[in-house]
Design a protein around this motif. Structure first.
Motif, PDB file in Angstrom:
ATOM      1  N   HIS A 200      46.572 -45.079 -16.302  1.00  0.00           N
ATOM      2  CA  HIS A 200      46.932 -45.947 -15.174  1.00  0.00           C
ATOM      3  C   HIS A 200      46.325 -47.357 -15.309  1.00  0.00           C
ATOM      4  N   LEU A 201      46.173 -47.847 -16.526  1.00  0.00           N
ATOM      5  CA  LEU A 201      45.450 -49.107 -16.709  1.00  0.00           C
ATOM      6  C   LEU A 201      46.206 -50.307 -16.148  1.00  0.00           C
ATOM      7  N   ASP A 202      47.539 -50.250 -16.141  1.00  0.00           N
ATOM      8  CA  ASP A 202      48.285 -51.357 -15.549  1.00  0.00           C
ATOM      9  C   ASP A 202      48.052 -51.440 -14.052  1.00  0.00           C
ATOM     10  N   ARG A 203      47.905 -50.283 -13.407  1.00  0.00           N
ATOM     11  CA  ARG A 203      47.693 -50.238 -11.957  1.00  0.00           C
ATOM     12  C   ARG A 203      46.321 -50.796 -11.571  1.00  0.00           C
ATOM     13  N   HIS A 204      45.344 -50.634 -12.459  1.00  0.00           N
ATOM     14  CA  HIS A 204      43.964 -51.008 -12.130  1.00  0.00           C
ATOM     15  C   HIS A 204      43.476 -52.247 -12.866  1.00  0.00           C
ATOM     16  N   GLY A 205      44.344 -52.910 -13.597  1.00  0.00           N
ATOM     17  CA  GLY A 205      43.945 -54.124 -14.289  1.00  0.00           C
ATOM     18  C   GLY A 205      42.995 -53.890 -15.437  1.00  0.00           C
ATOM     19  N   GLY A 206      43.055 -52.696 -16.062  1.00  0.00           N
ATOM     20  CA  GLY A 206      42.197 -52.405 -17.200  1.00  0.00           C
ATOM     21  C   GLY A 206      41.240 -51.263 -16.924  1.00  0.00           C
ATOM     22  N   MET A 207      40.466 -50.915 -17.940  1.00  0.00           N
ATOM     23  CA  MET A 207      39.565 -49.764 -17.862  1.00  0.00           C
ATOM     24  C   MET A 207      38.469 -49.969 -16.830  1.00  0.00           C
ATOM     25  N   GLY A 208      37.972 -51.191 -16.716  1.00  0.00           N
ATOM     26  CA  GLY A 208      36.919 -51.456 -15.740  1.00  0.00           C
ATOM     27  C   GLY A 208      37.397 -51.238 -14.318  1.00  0.00           C
ATOM     28  N   GLY A 209      38.610 -51.695 -14.028  1.00  0.00           N
ATOM     29  CA  GLY A 209      39.153 -51.479 -12.698  1.00  0.00           C
ATOM     30  C   GLY A 209      39.429 -50.017 -12.416  1.00  0.00           C
ATOM     31  N   TYR A 210      39.851 -49.286 -13.447  1.00  0.00           N
ATOM     32  CA  TYR A 210      40.104 -47.848 -13.298  1.00  0.00           C
ATOM     33  C   TYR A 210      38.812 -47.113 -12.962  1.00  0.00           C
ATOM     34  N   PHE A 211      37.743 -47.410 -13.695  1.00  0.00           N
ATOM     35  CA  PHE A 211      36.447 -46.783 -13.403  1.00  0.00           C
ATOM     36  C   PHE A 211      35.947 -47.188 -12.017  1.00  0.00           C
ATOM     37  N   ALA A 212      36.138 -48.445 -11.660  1.00  0.00           N
ATOM     38  CA  ALA A 212      35.684 -48.908 -10.348  1.00  0.00           C
ATOM     39  C   ALA A 212      36.373 -48.153  -9.220  1.00  0.00           C
ATOM     40  N   ALA A 213      37.661 -47.831  -9.420  1.00  0.00           N
ATOM     41  CA  ALA A 213      38.386 -47.071  -8.396  1.00  0.00           C
ATOM     42  C   ALA A 213      37.786 -45.686  -8.232  1.00  0.00           C
ATOM     43  N   LYS A 214      37.416 -45.034  -9.326  1.00  0.00           N
ATOM     44  CA  LYS A 214      36.777 -43.715  -9.261  1.00  0.00           C
ATOM     45  C   LYS A 214      35.376 -43.819  -8.652  1.00  0.00           C
ATOM     46  N   ARG A 215      34.657 -44.844  -9.047  1.00  0.00           N
ATOM     47  CA  ARG A 215      33.259 -45.005  -8.618  1.00  0.00           C
ATOM     48  C   ARG A 215      33.137 -45.190  -7.108  1.00  0.00           C
ATOM     49  N   ARG A 216      34.194 -45.710  -6.461  1.00  0.00           N
ATOM     50  CA  ARG A 216      34.127 -45.938  -5.016  1.00  0.00           C
ATOM     51  C   ARG A 216      33.813 -44.655  -4.248  1.00  0.00           C
ATOM     52  N   LEU A 217      34.253 -43.511  -4.757  1.00  0.00           N
ATOM     53  CA  LEU A 217      33.992 -42.247  -4.073  1.00  0.00           C
ATOM     54  C   LEU A 217      32.499 -42.002  -3.912  1.00  0.00           C
ATOM     55  N   PHE A 218      31.714 -42.531  -4.832  1.00  0.00           N
ATOM     56  CA  PHE A 218      30.263 -42.330  -4.809  1.00  0.00           C
ATOM     57  C   PHE A 218      29.550 -43.517  -4.171  1.00  0.00           C
ATOM     58  N   ALA A 219      29.978 -44.723  -4.523  1.00  0.00           N
ATOM     59  CA  ALA A 219      29.302 -45.920  -4.025  1.00  0.00           C
ATOM     60  C   ALA A 219      29.570 -46.146  -2.549  1.00  0.00           C
ATOM     61  N   GLU A 220      30.800 -45.897  -2.103  1.00  0.00           N
ATOM     62  CA  GLU A 220      31.146 -46.099  -0.697  1.00  0.00           C
ATOM     63  C   GLU A 220      30.738 -44.909   0.150  1.00  0.00           C
ATOM     64  N   GLY A 221      30.841 -43.714  -0.425  1.00  0.00           N
ATOM     65  CA  GLY A 221      30.675 -42.511   0.379  1.00  0.00           C
ATOM     66  C   GLY A 221      29.261 -42.024   0.531  1.00  0.00           C
ATOM     67  N   GLY A 222      28.398 -42.279  -0.458  1.00  0.00           N
ATOM     68  CA  GLY A 222      27.033 -41.779  -0.380  1.00  0.00           C
ATOM     69  C   GLY A 222      26.954 -40.289  -0.157  1.00  0.00           C
ATOM     70  N   PRO A 223      27.572 -39.462  -1.036  1.00  0.00           N
ATOM     71  CA  PRO A 223      27.561 -38.012  -0.823  1.00  0.00           C
ATOM     72  C   PRO A 223      26.155 -37.446  -0.884  1.00  0.00           C
ATOM     73  N   ASP A 224      25.959 -36.317  -0.197  1.00  0.00           N
ATOM     74  CA  ASP A 224      24.661 -35.650  -0.264  1.00  0.00           C
ATOM     75  C   ASP A 224      24.368 -35.158  -1.678  1.00  0.00           C
ATOM     76  N   ARG A 225      25.409 -34.700  -2.364  1.00  0.00           N
ATOM     77  CA  ARG A 225      25.253 -34.246  -3.747  1.00  0.00           C
ATOM     78  C   ARG A 225      26.389 -34.799  -4.579  1.00  0.00           C
ATOM     79  N   ALA A 226      26.073 -35.193  -5.808  1.00  0.00           N
ATOM     80  CA  ALA A 226      27.063 -35.704  -6.744  1.00  0.00           C
ATOM     81  C   ALA A 226      27.031 -34.853  -8.009  1.00  0.00           C
ATOM     82  N   VAL A 227      28.196 -34.345  -8.405  1.00  0.00           N
ATOM     83  CA  VAL A 227      28.341 -33.587  -9.647  1.00  0.00           C
ATOM     84  C   VAL A 227      29.066 -34.505 -10.628  1.00  0.00           C
ATOM     85  N   VAL A 228      28.406 -34.851 -11.731  1.00  0.00           N
ATOM     86  CA  VAL A 228      28.912 -35.916 -12.602  1.00  0.00           C
ATOM     87  C   VAL A 228      28.990 -35.433 -14.045  1.00  0.00           C
ATOM     88  N   GLY A 229      30.190 -35.492 -14.627  1.00  0.00           N
ATOM     89  CA  GLY A 229      30.346 -35.238 -16.049  1.00  0.00           C
ATOM     90  C   GLY A 229      29.767 -36.391 -16.847  1.00  0.00           C
TER      91      GLY A 229
END
Length: 468
Positions: A200-229
């Motif tokens: 989906h790199l065209d949708r996110h303007g490249g790999m950095g934007g794609y990762f940033a979209a995923k990262r929002r779940l953690f940065a915005e949400g502040g979950p009690d626990r994070a399971v990270v590959g």
């Protein structure tokens, strides 16, 4: 249904009237809002009108003069490669833009939690590959253990169509980057990042934007626990950002690349064995090799992530292991559809990119490989690790000849059509081999979606097998 509060008697615009759009409209109406709906597809507009919704062309001048919020369906771009004109108009009018995931978390924040003895929990799973299987596996384990659980988001039901979670209930959400990038509220109790590979790199303007979209779940949400590959640099970076130190067990690191060490909380799989370590000591283990619903290292990574989530929810290792054995897998994801004459037939139509197809190729030996379709950016070089397992490739798709040229070092037959590929692969398959559909490409050159492609493969296989 979960009613959306906070917009009583306000006009809320809905752009895109597929499953999530109509679900959002219904939930907003039930919460007291006045939905105003639009879709470029006249059939979608007719469906909304049949349900009693106001349909209004949001492209008209002044359309947002009395609109409190715009809710956008996941497939509609709001920034890259070019924003939808309706989104541009909303932003110019100062109207906030959100999606159904944001409305879901907004609604939960207004729920009457004081009535519960045990608070409901929300688990949100994102990543490039494996998020559907991981989400479904978590849901299966919870239900098998007697816990009330619902599966929604990018899999199962629309997120606002589920029932409000009851006492101790768990909502498991699969979230794509299209969903996490726009939601104005993201507050899961447990968040999962499976892995990252180009998509989906065209949708996110490249790999950095794609990762940033995923990262929002953690940065915005502040979950009690994070399971990270942590088998990719982005996962290691994310885990490091979330952790306060080596012993911070709010972050559970997951790997299938090697043993993880240190004082923290780790779940990893090596040579088919899952191990859990906490504070440097082993706390649990599972032999994954005989679990038919979870073949291959990529599914072992899914198992590690699901195991980690279920442990944070209080389940014992033996309970999780027992449930793993009854997990049948998901359609179109390493799905064993038949075994006959010593040959296995596996449908992995969901392998729509090179990374997921490479993982499927690494899960089996002696493969008659059906591949091809609408090729994505980045080429086919990432398939190299799994090509040693391929006896022969049978290439489908409108550009099958060009796809075949990108597979050096293996025999590749241009078949174009699925029926031809299945017929040729079955005729040449020997006992001990696997006929595997793992296209490494999108389906849209020949099919409406990957599900339709998988069904076509399955029907062609079953039609040619001897009838019992």
């Amino acid at each position: 249904m979960i009613p959306v509060p906070g917009f009583e008697n306000a006009r809320v615009a809905i752009l895109g009237l597929g499953r999530s759009g109509l679900s959002a409209a219904r939930a907003l109406r039930q919460g007291g809002a006045i939905p105003v709906c639009w879709d470029d597809n006249p059939e979608a507009r007719d469906r909304a009108a049949d349900q009693g919704f106001e349909v209004f062309d949001l492209r008209e001048g002044g359309a947002f003069d009395d609109i409190a919020r715009l809710i956008v369906s996941p497939g509609i771009p709001h920034l890259y490669p070019a924003p939808n004109p309706v989104v541009v108009a909303a932003q110019a009018a100062g109207v906030p833009v959100d999606n159904d995931i944001g409305l879901f978390f907004r609604a939960l924040a207004h729920a009457g939690w004081e009535a519960h003895d045990t608070l409901p929990r929300v688990v949100a799973v994102t990543g490039s590959n494996g998020k559907s299987t991981t989400s479904a596996l978590i849901h299966h384990v919870l239900e098998a253990s007697g816990r009330a659980a619902q599966l929604a988001g990018n899999i199962g039901r629309g997120v606002l169509d589920i029932d409000p979670p009851g006492d101790g209930g768990v909502v498991v959400l699969e979230l794509s980057s299209y969903q996490t990038e726009l939601a104005r509220a993201l507050t899961p109790d447990v968040a999962v990042f499976t892995n990252l590979s180009p998509d989906h790199l065209d949708r996110h303007g490249g790999m950095g934007g794609y990762f940033a979209a995923k990262r929002r779940l953690f940065a915005e949400g502040g979950p009690d626990r994070a399971v990270v590959g942590v088998d990719e640099p982005e996962g290691r970076f994310l885990a490091g950002q979330l952790s306060e130190g080596p012993g911070d067990d709010r972050v559970i690191r997951v790997s299938v690349a090697g043993k993880l060490g240190g004082p923290g909380w780790h779940v990893f799989a090596r040579k088919g064995f899952l191990s859990e370590y906490r504070k440097g000591r082993q706390a649990g283990s599972i032999d994954l090799r005989e679990i038919k619903g979870l073949p291959g290292a990529h599914n072992h990574q899914n198992a590690c992530a699901a195991y980690a989530v279920c442990r944070t929810l209080g389940l014992a290792p033996r309970v999780i292991e027992q449930a793993f054995h009854s997990f049948a897998g998901l359609p179109h994801r390493s799905q064993l559809i038949a075994e006959a004459g010593g040959v296995a037939y596996v449908n992995d139509s969901k392998a729509t990119n090179v990374d997921s197809a490479a993982k499927a190729l690494s899960a089996f030996r002696n493969i008659r490989w059906i591949c091809g379709g609408l090729q994505k950016d980045g080429g086919l070089e990432g398939l190299a690790p799994g090509l040693a397992n391929v006896a022969k490739a049978y290439v489908i798709g409108r550009e099958a000849a060009g796809f075949a040229l990108g597979l050096p070092g293996i025999e590749a037959e241009v078949c174009t059509e699925m029926s031809t590929a299945v017929e040729r692969a079955m005729a040449e398959a020997q006992p001990g081999e696997t006929v595997l559909l793992a296209p490494a490409a999108a389906s849209f050159d020949q099919y409406d979606n990957f599900e339709q492609r998988g069904v076509d493969f399955t029907q062609n296989v079953l039609a040619r097998l001897p009838q019992a």
